[in-house]
Structures are given as structure tokens and as C-alpha cells.
Design a protein around this motif. Structure first.
Motif, PDB file in Angstrom:
ATOM      1  N   CYS A 191      35.234  54.259   7.291  1.00 15.33           N
ATOM      2  CA  CYS A 191      34.804  52.864   7.152  1.00 15.33           C
ATOM      3  C   CYS A 191      35.706  51.910   7.925  1.00 15.33           C
ATOM      4  CB  CYS A 191      34.770  52.473   5.670  1.00 15.33           C
ATOM      5  SG  CYS A 191      33.475  53.315   4.738  1.00 15.33           S
ATOM      6  N   TYR A 192      36.981  52.195   8.003  1.00 18.46           N
ATOM      7  CA  TYR A 192      37.915  51.306   8.690  1.00 18.46           C
ATOM      8  C   TYR A 192      37.789  51.444  10.207  1.00 18.46           C
ATOM      9  CZ  TYR A 192      42.255  49.129  10.221  1.00 18.46           C
ATOM     10  OH  TYR A 192      43.183  48.331  10.851  1.00 18.46           O
ATOM     11  N   SER A 193      37.780  52.703  10.686  1.00 14.55           N
ATOM     12  CA  SER A 193      37.740  52.933  12.136  1.00 14.55           C
ATOM     13  C   SER A 193      36.330  53.066  12.675  1.00 14.55           C
ATOM     14  CB  SER A 193      38.521  54.216  12.468  1.00 14.55           C
ATOM     15  OG  SER A 193      37.900  55.335  11.851  1.00 14.55           O
ATOM     16  N   ASN A 194      35.387  53.321  11.769  1.00 10.89           N
ATOM     17  CA  ASN A 194      33.983  53.542  12.145  1.00 10.89           C
ATOM     18  C   ASN A 194      33.831  54.758  13.048  1.00 10.89           C
ATOM     19  OD1 ASN A 194      31.312  52.684  11.702  1.00 10.89           O
ATOM     20  ND2 ASN A 194      31.222  51.768  13.753  1.00 10.89           N
TER      21      ASN A 194
END
Length: 288
Positions: A236-239
Motif C-alpha cells: 500500500c505504501y510503495s504500490n
């Protein structure tokens, strides 16, 4: 056609079994006898029968005869339901423990009943665990526990502890509640040691987020002979796209596997969760 024999496994079975039998017999003639306790299982029933005959009938029955008679039917059932190697080795442990209990001289270490209950329980649990880790058992209620763990995938040690309580009620009524209550401490301590040391039938679930799913899966298969389920995941953070492997293994295997996975992928994120219930096919290593 000659049967394939794993000499290392069989040597482990013999050595661990012999050590367990010796410790059990010595424990009975030092801690158990000194405290007038009932260690649980068929050994406890045997001691109870011995005491009843001695106190009320004045007859000294040998430990060996009573214990072998009590174990006769469970041994036959175990031979058919679990396996020949396991049953034969367990029968040898039963005989050796019984004979040693009769011939080893009575040598109390202490008269403190609380110390006897705690340290006697520790030794008893350690002896039973040695047998189980070696692929054998001390017979009696161990047969029952192994049957449910192997065939039903259930841990029934606490139920066995409850069953032992029935024996203690009889002992309490006939010979006084103090020894019966101290025997509960002995049996509880023994059961907890078994829970702690014998982890083959405890299950843990692994969730492994990795960029090297093939290498990680190979480690899972080599260590446990289990497969795994692969999920596509997104950070979710880095996708960024990742892979997540899901697998259920034994607690003992999990400890080894985490180290192996870490070598295969140093950046892997590993979540290990205790598994209390499992439904469906689960490969269990057996050599019974």
C-alpha cells in the motif's frame, strides 16, 4: 524385498526410549515413592492398585505384573491403529520401566512433599517427552494421546490430565486428600513440560511476503514436505507488486523454516500465527 530401514531414526528411537524409561523408573523410586504420589497414566493406576492390595489385603504385588496387564489391551489397539514400530518400541519401554521400578532400590532425595511434587513432575514430563521425541512412548495414556494426535489431529493432554483426576479422587478417598492434592501438582507440572517440549503436533500458520516466491517455496517444501498457497499482493505504501505465500507447518518446523526463508530472501516479511484448529488434509511425518 527388503524393507528400507533408517538406522539413524531407529537408533534415536532406542536411545531416547531407553533414557525415558530409566528416568521414569528412577523418578518413581526417588520422588514418587517418597511423596506417596500418583504420577498419572497407567503408572499411577499401577501404584494405586499396589497400595490398595498392600494396605487392605497385606499383599505386595510387583509393579511389573500390574503395569503389563493394564497395558495389554492398549498395546494391541495401538499395534493395529498406529503402527508396528511405534508399538513394539513402546512395549519395550513399558517392560523396561516396569522391571527397573521393581529392581531399583528405594532412594528418597528429599522428604519435602512440595519439592517432590514439582521436581518429580518435571522429571516425569521430561521422560515422557524424550520418548515422544524419539518416536516411541511410555504406553498407556500416551497411546491414547498419540492416537488422537495422529488420527484426529487433536491435542488431548489436558483431557488425560482430567482423567488422571479420577484416579486421584479414589486415592484421596482411600488414603487421604493431602497426597492426592500434591499429586495434582505433580501431574500438572508434568503435563506442562510435555506441552513445552513436544511440539510435533502443534501447528503454526506462516504468511510470508516476498519478492522471491520460488526460492521461499522451495525452502518450505524441503523443510516440511508441505505445499503453500501463493497470493498476489500490493504494498500500500510503495504500490509495488509482491507475492505472499501461505502455509501451515508444525511448531518445530516453523523455527527451522523461518531461518531458511530469511536466507532465501533477507527482505522477506514473515508472520507466524499459532493455529488451534485445522480442517482438511495436512501432511504429518510419521515413522510408526
Amino acid at each position: 524385498m527388503k524393507a528400507n530401514i533408517d538406522y539413524k531414526t531407529e537408533a534415536k528411537r532406542v536411545v531416547f526410549g531407553l533414557a525415558g524409561a530409566i528416568i521414569m523408573a528412577v523418578n518413581i523410586k526417588t520422588f514418587v515413592r517418597a511423596g506417596g504420589l500418583y504420577p498419572g497414566g497407567f503408572n499411577g493406576v499401577t501404584l494405586l492398585i499396589q497400595t490398595i492390595f498392600e494396605r487392605f489385603l497385606g499383599i505386595a504385588l510387583p509393579f511389573t505384573v500390574i503395569n503389563l496387564l493394564l497395558n495389554a489391551i492398549p498395546t494391541i489397539v495401538c499395534f493395529k491403529a498406529i503402527g508396528k514400530k511405534f508399538t513394539v518400541s513402546s512395549a519395550m519401554i513399558i517392560v523396561l520401566t516396569s522391571v527397573l521400578t521393581d529392581i531399583i532400590p528405594y532412594q528418597p532425595i528429599t522428604q519435602d512433599i512440595l519439592l517432590i511434587s514439582v521436581f518429580g513432575g518435571l522429571l516425569n514430563g521430561f521422560a515422557v517427552s524424550l520418548c515422544l521425541m524419539g518416536g516411541t512412548s511410555g504406553g498407556g495414556t500416551d497411546f491414547i494421546a498419540i492416537y488422537f494426535a495422529e488420527k484426529k489431529n487433536k491435542d488431548v493432554w489436558n483431557f488425560i490430565l482430567l482423567g488422571n483426576g479420577c484416579v486421584l479422587v479414589i486415592a484421596g478417598i482411600l488414603f487421604g486428600w493431602d497426597k492426592a492434592l500434591y499429586s495434582i501438582i505433580f501431574q500438572f507440572t508434568s503435563t506442562q513440560i510435555i506441552h513445552m517440549l513436544h511440539t510435533a503436533y502443534k501447528k503454526e500458520t506462516l504468511f510470508i511476503v516476498t519478492d522471491c516466491p520460488d526460492a521461499v517455496y522451495q525452502e518450505i517444501y524441503e523443510v516440511t514436505n508441505h505445499s503453500a498457497t501463493e497470493f498476489a499482493a500490493t504494498g500500500c505504501y510503495s504500490n509495488e507488486g509482491r507475492k505472499m505465500l501461505y502455509s501451515v507447518v508444525s511448531s518445530a518446523e516453523a523455527k527451522v523454516l523461518v531461518s531458511r526463508v530469511r536466507k532465501a530472501d533477507p527482505k522477506a516479511f514473515i508472520n507466524v500465527i499459532k493455529t488451534d484448529f485445522l480442517e482438511g488434509h495436512f501432511y504429518q511425518k510419521t515413522d510408526y
